[in-house]
Design an enzyme around this catalytic site. Structure first.
Site, PDB file in Angstrom:
ATOM      1  N   TYR A 198       1.115  -0.762  -0.498  1.00 32.29           N
ATOM      2  CA  TYR A 198      -0.004  -0.301  -0.297  1.00 32.29           C
ATOM      3  C   TYR A 198       1.108   1.404  -0.211  1.00 32.29           C
ATOM      4  CZ  TYR A 198       1.116   0.871   4.399  1.00 32.29           C
ATOM      5  OH  TYR A 198       1.395   0.959   5.675  1.00 32.29           O
ATOM      6  N   CYS A 199       0.363   2.302  -0.702  1.00 34.11           N
ATOM      7  CA  CYS A 199       0.991   3.790  -0.178  1.00 34.11           C
ATOM      8  C   CYS A 199      -0.504   5.102  -0.191  1.00 34.11           C
ATOM      9  CB  CYS A 199       1.676   3.549  -1.606  1.00 34.11           C
ATOM     10  SG  CYS A 199       1.353   4.044  -3.342  1.00 34.11           S
ATOM     11  N   THR A 200      -0.003   5.349  -0.671  1.00 34.10           N
ATOM     12  CA  THR A 200      -0.659   6.957   0.234  1.00 34.10           C
ATOM     13  C   THR A 200      -1.983   7.094  -1.408  1.00 34.10           C
ATOM     14  OG1 THR A 200       1.023   8.317  -0.123  1.00 34.10           O
ATOM     15  CG2 THR A 200      -1.104  10.019  -0.535  1.00 34.10           C
ATOM     16  N   ILE A 227      -4.362   5.097   0.955  1.00 32.82           N
ATOM     17  CA  ILE A 227      -5.120   4.529   2.503  1.00 32.82           C
ATOM     18  C   ILE A 227      -6.317   5.848   1.664  1.00 32.82           C
ATOM     19  CG2 ILE A 227      -4.059   5.807   4.373  1.00 32.82           C
ATOM     20  CD1 ILE A 227      -0.909   5.359   3.824  1.00 32.82           C
TER      21      ILE A 227
END
Length: 356
Positions: A198-200, A227
């Site tokens: 996952y990342c932003t 996110i």
């Protein structure tokens, strides 16, 4: 024909205030094969400037990465424009959790070699051959599986203020550093483990998913929309929120609150705090975490040295920073000798790890 921003941030802020209309902060990305990025870049600027769109957009042969502020009343018109571009039709738009009319004050559409710097040779793998996208509900199920390794694809200053429970959070300054570390740590589990990333907003783990598939990983997943979209789905579907703290964002807001937990500490005194600031000394501008008490005591500076600098007449400050330019080192807050508590904490952790 205007192809570049002509207003200063101050002039634009005044116009936004005068208009008194709400704006939407949003982001999107898309990997695609763009033959002539320059023509596409100019095309975007001309049309978005007419719509009063502001933001920071990167265009490269491998696609587009955009973080924008759009007038709310022109959002439908903006969406119609996107849908007229073949590879952007129906692209997912990540609407910010917290809105700020001043999130962006200029329209900057820039050409880049890549939309995500990776230090890799693009000829080695196809960025569009991505892993499996999963929604928030499936993501929660996957990370509860003991056969899953959950990896945060962001940098250290991002994961420090917020991350998912039980996630691996590499202590890295760049996305490129993460790629090698993760591959090395999981090299014996390319076929038997779920690699969930996952990342932003999804852009970094999408490239990483293509890279790891190229490297032989068989079960590669990524949180669709990152996110930002996860928080929206958790709220809409009343799901369990497995994210702790804040989501770091790259605009005026600096972060969005995803949960009530405060998992970080002030880099100057150690008090529970997750508020990022930039040192007010323009010659420094270091990004770090500072509580209200330290902000008052240190005049919003990162060190006594910077505190002394800002007391000088403005013209003297200009002379001191003449010919100097802030670089990406401003993000390496955990490595700065100025932040005494942070350095002391990191040293304690290293000693503890070495004695275990």
């Amino acid at each position: 024909m205007q192809l570049y921003n002509k207003l200063s941030a101050k002039e634009r802020a005044a116009l936004i205030q005068e208009a008194g209309e709400d704006r939407l902060t949003l982001s999107f990305y898309q990997y695609a094969h763009i033959k002539n990025p320059q023509i596409f870049r100019d095309y975007l600027f001309i049309h978005w400037n007419k719509l009063d769109v502001l933001g920071r957009i990167y265009v490269a042969k491998e696609g587009i990465n955009a973080q924008l502020s759009v007038p709310a009343q022109k959002f439908d018109e903006f969406k119609i424009f996107l849908d007229q571009i073949e590879f952007l039709k129906g692209v997912r738009l990540n609407i910010a959790i917290e809105q700020d009319n001043m999130a962006f004050l200029k329209l900057k559409v820039k050409l880049r070699n890549k939309i995500v710097a990776d230090g890799l040779n693009d000829e080695t793998f196809d960025v569009t051959n991505k892993g499996v996208h999963v929604d928030a509900e499936t993501f929660n199920q996957l990370i509860d599986d003991p056969n899953t390794v959950l990896v945060d694809m962001r940098n250290h200053y991002e994961s420090e203020i917020g991350h998912f429970q039980n996630a691996v959070t590499p202590d890295v300054d760049t996305f490129r550093d993460s790629l090698d570390i993760i591959e090395n740590d999981l090299k014996d589990h390319k076929e038997d483990k779920n690699l969930v990333m996952y990342c932003t907003g999804g852009i970094r783990c999408e490239k990483a998913s293509a890279y790891y598939k190229h490297k032989g990983f068989k079960r590669v997943f990524q949180l669709e929309g990152g996110i930002i979209e996860y928080a929206r789905q958790v709220e809409a579907k009343k799901l369990e929120n497995k994210f702790l703290g804040k989501n770091f964002v790259f605009d005026h807001r600096m972060s969005e609150k995803i949960s009530d937990e405060v998992i970080a500490q002030c880099h100057q005194c150690g008090k529970a705090c997750d508020t990022h600031v930039n040192c007010v000394n323009d010659a420094c501008h270091l990004l770090f975490i500072q509580c209200e008490d330290c902000a008052k005591e240190m005049d919003k500076c990162c060190s006594d040295h910077c505190k002394e600098i800002i007391k000088l007449p403005y013209e003297e400050q200009k002379k001191l920073r003449a010919g100097k330019q802030n670089s990406n080192h401003i993000f390496k807050k955990g490595r700065s000798e100025n932040l005494k508590f942070k350095k002391k904490l990191d040293s304690s952790i290293r000693i503890e790890e070495e004695t275990v």
